[in-house]
Design a protein around this motif. Structure first.
Motif, short mmCIF file in Angstrom:
data_model
loop_
_atom_site.label_atom_id
_atom_site.label_comp_id
_atom_site.label_asym_id
_atom_site.label_seq_id
_atom_site.Cartn_x
_atom_site.Cartn_y
_atom_site.Cartn_z
N ILE A 1 0.90 -1.15 0.00
CA ILE A 1 0.00 0.00 0.00
C ILE A 1 0.93 1.20 0.00
N ARG A 2 0.79 2.06 -0.99
CA ARG A 2 1.71 3.19 -1.14
C ARG A 2 0.98 4.52 -0.95
N CYS A 3 1.70 5.47 -0.40
CA CYS A 3 1.18 6.82 -0.23
C CYS A 3 1.04 7.44 -1.62
N PRO A 4 -0.10 8.07 -1.94
CA PRO A 4 -0.25 8.69 -3.24
C PRO A 4 0.60 9.95 -3.41
N GLY A 5 1.06 10.52 -2.30
CA GLY A 5 1.88 11.73 -2.37
C GLY A 5 3.35 11.47 -2.64
N CYS A 6 3.93 10.50 -1.92
CA CYS A 6 5.37 10.26 -2.02
C CYS A 6 5.73 8.85 -2.47
N LEU A 7 4.73 7.97 -2.61
CA LEU A 7 4.89 6.57 -3.01
C LEU A 7 5.66 5.72 -2.00
N HIS A 8 5.79 6.21 -0.78
CA HIS A 8 6.43 5.45 0.29
C HIS A 8 5.53 4.27 0.66
N ARG A 9 6.11 3.08 0.84
CA ARG A 9 5.32 1.91 1.23
C ARG A 9 4.87 2.04 2.68
N LEU A 10 3.57 1.91 2.89
CA LEU A 10 3.00 2.13 4.22
C LEU A 10 2.81 0.86 5.02
N ASN A 11 2.83 -0.30 4.38
CA ASN A 11 2.51 -1.54 5.09
C ASN A 11 3.63 -2.57 5.02
N ALA A 12 4.86 -2.15 5.18
CA ALA A 12 5.97 -3.10 5.22
C ALA A 12 5.79 -4.05 6.40
N THR A 13 5.29 -3.52 7.51
CA THR A 13 4.93 -4.35 8.67
C THR A 13 3.57 -3.89 9.17
N ALA A 14 2.86 -4.77 9.86
CA ALA A 14 1.55 -4.42 10.41
C ALA A 14 1.68 -3.30 11.44
N GLU A 15 2.75 -3.30 12.21
CA GLU A 15 2.96 -2.28 13.24
C GLU A 15 3.16 -0.91 12.60
N GLU A 16 3.95 -0.84 11.53
CA GLU A 16 4.19 0.43 10.85
C GLU A 16 2.88 0.98 10.28
N PHE A 17 2.08 0.10 9.68
CA PHE A 17 0.80 0.52 9.11
C PHE A 17 -0.12 1.04 10.20
N ALA A 18 -0.21 0.34 11.31
CA ALA A 18 -1.10 0.74 12.40
C ALA A 18 -0.73 2.11 12.97
N ARG A 19 0.54 2.46 12.98
CA ARG A 19 0.97 3.77 13.48
C ARG A 19 0.49 4.91 12.58
N GLN A 20 0.18 4.63 11.32
CA GLN A 20 -0.21 5.66 10.37
C GLN A 20 -1.71 5.77 10.16
N VAL A 21 -2.47 4.80 10.67
CA VAL A 21 -3.92 4.79 10.50
C VAL A 21 -4.57 5.62 11.61
N SER A 22 -5.45 6.56 11.19
CA SER A 22 -6.13 7.37 12.20
C SER A 22 -7.57 6.95 12.39
N LEU A 23 -8.17 6.24 11.42
CA LEU A 23 -9.56 5.82 11.53
C LEU A 23 -9.77 4.58 10.67
N VAL A 24 -10.51 3.62 11.21
CA VAL A 24 -10.83 2.38 10.48
C VAL A 24 -12.34 2.19 10.52
N ARG A 25 -12.92 1.95 9.34
CA ARG A 25 -14.36 1.65 9.25
C ARG A 25 -14.52 0.37 8.45
N VAL A 26 -15.33 -0.54 8.96
CA VAL A 26 -15.62 -1.78 8.25
C VAL A 26 -17.00 -1.63 7.61
N ALA A 27 -17.06 -1.84 6.30
CA ALA A 27 -18.32 -1.68 5.56
C ALA A 27 -18.87 -3.03 5.15
#
Length: 68
Positions: free
Chosen positions: A40-66
């Motif tokens: 999963i890459r940032c659309p602004g800088c293309l940095h990979r956001l989910n190299a690890t689950a912990e790294e991804f969780a630190r960047q998520v501010s809101l989660v909604r399950v639909a």
């Protein structure tokens, strides 16, 4: 059915939403589960956001399950 994440990239500060769909081949959304095999890459800088689950969780501010 899927999970909608609101993410703030820790690399460049971009804020955006990412939808992870769950279908026939994808697992159902489970609390705490983060897909790390497909980047999963940032659309602004293309940095990979989910190299690890912990790294991804630190960047998520809101989660909604639909679709439940």
């Amino acid at each position: 059915m899927g999970t909608l994440y609101t993410i703030c990239c820790r690399h460049c500060g971009a804020r955006f939403e990412h939808f992870a769909a769950a279908g026939c081949a994808a697992p159902r959304p489970v609390a705490g589960y983060v897909e790390t095999h497909h980047p999963i890459r940032c659309p602004g800088c293309l940095h990979r956001l989910n190299a690890t689950a912990e790294e991804f969780a630190r960047q998520v501010s809101l989660v909604r399950v639909a679709g439940r």
